[in-house]
Design a protein around this motif. Sequence first.
Motif, mmCIF file in Angstrom:
data_model
loop_
_atom_site.group_PDB
_atom_site.id
_atom_site.type_symbol
_atom_site.label_atom_id
_atom_site.label_comp_id
_atom_site.label_asym_id
_atom_site.label_seq_id
_atom_site.Cartn_x
_atom_site.Cartn_y
_atom_site.Cartn_z
ATOM 1 N N VAL A 209 -34.563 103.787 -96.427
ATOM 2 C CA VAL A 209 -34.558 102.331 -96.474
ATOM 3 C C VAL A 209 -33.639 101.917 -97.612
ATOM 4 O O VAL A 209 -33.728 102.457 -98.715
ATOM 5 N N ARG A 210 -32.769 100.980 -97.335
ATOM 6 C CA ARG A 210 -31.840 100.506 -98.356
ATOM 7 C C ARG A 210 -32.378 99.239 -99.008
ATOM 8 O O ARG A 210 -32.866 98.342 -98.328
ATOM 9 N N LEU A 211 -32.260 99.208 -100.323
ATOM 10 C CA LEU A 211 -32.720 98.056 -101.091
ATOM 11 C C LEU A 211 -31.556 97.467 -101.865
ATOM 12 O O LEU A 211 -30.665 98.190 -102.320
ATOM 13 N N GLN A 212 -31.566 96.154 -102.035
ATOM 14 C CA GLN A 212 -30.573 95.488 -102.853
ATOM 15 C C GLN A 212 -31.280 94.701 -103.950
ATOM 16 O O GLN A 212 -32.513 94.695 -104.021
ATOM 17 N N LYS A 213 -30.507 94.049 -104.786
ATOM 18 C CA LYS A 213 -31.060 93.303 -105.917
ATOM 19 C C LYS A 213 -32.205 92.397 -105.474
ATOM 20 O O LYS A 213 -32.102 91.670 -104.487
#
Length: 313
Positions: A209-213
């Motif tokens: 799973v990709r997370l951003q700010k």
Amino acid sequence: MNEKQVTPALLKRYVDGSCDASECQVVEEWLQNGAPDAEHSEAFYAVDQEALRDRLWDAIAPVEKVERRPRIWWWAAAAIMVSAFSIWFLTPDANSVHEMKHSMQTFEAKPGQRLTATLPDGSTVRLNAGTRIWYNLPFDERTLVIEGEGLFDIVHDPAHPFTVKTSKGKVRVLGTSFAVKSYRESEATEISVLRGLVACSTKKADFSVRLQKGESVRFNSKAMDNKSTIADEDIAPWTKDILAFKGQTFSEVIGELERWFGVRVHLDSPTENLGGAFRAKFINPTLKDVMQSLCFSLDLKYKITKNDIYIYN
């Protein structure tokens, strides 16, 4: 059974979790001796070393106990074993224990302490109380292991992704700032992103799973929760001397108190099974402030004697 019976077949059963207790003991004693000697190196390199290391981490995870003092002893024992085994597994050419001792770097913030570690690539990590990291030298692969809670500020290097491993899974980045919370007694690892992008994956899954700010996620070794949003001020609040409880169980709160203040908490039997969730925020907290709030909300009493806290009805 003796060391000469350590074979690829036995190690494979160990990885699969199909060994009996006596076989597990033989394998773990063999691993504890350090690098495989010439006679047994074939057995070691014939199996998936990453899977063997993961299985070993599972095997030495401390068992949750009601009495607090024994659990602290098991945590310390597990920490010593992890250091020794990690030195072996992460060393590309492990031919001698002497060489391995000089190939591993460990930083530890003991209960009641915090510290900042600067990594060989210039990245930094701030460690909360009761946290330990270790990594292999040279730091070419930019991979480290964490037990506890850290705030990472990673130097950007597209050619060399940075990996943080926990007992539940791993985080992979190129250059960013993010927080990791993954104490061994916790059910899940929590990742929160302050800047940039990260990819999180569970230990036993082939997806990430990709997370951003401003995003956060929790996962255990098998499953991952849905992503959630998080404000900057709620990421690693301990770095700003804020002790925050966001729905933790009574047992989790006790663990936080022991780490934050470097104390031991003793519980009367009627209080050990308290459930529910505790929510509070303390700025520059004192032990007395936290104990008053906790015990008032749960209708309990407490007594502080030096580094020991007694909680009772």
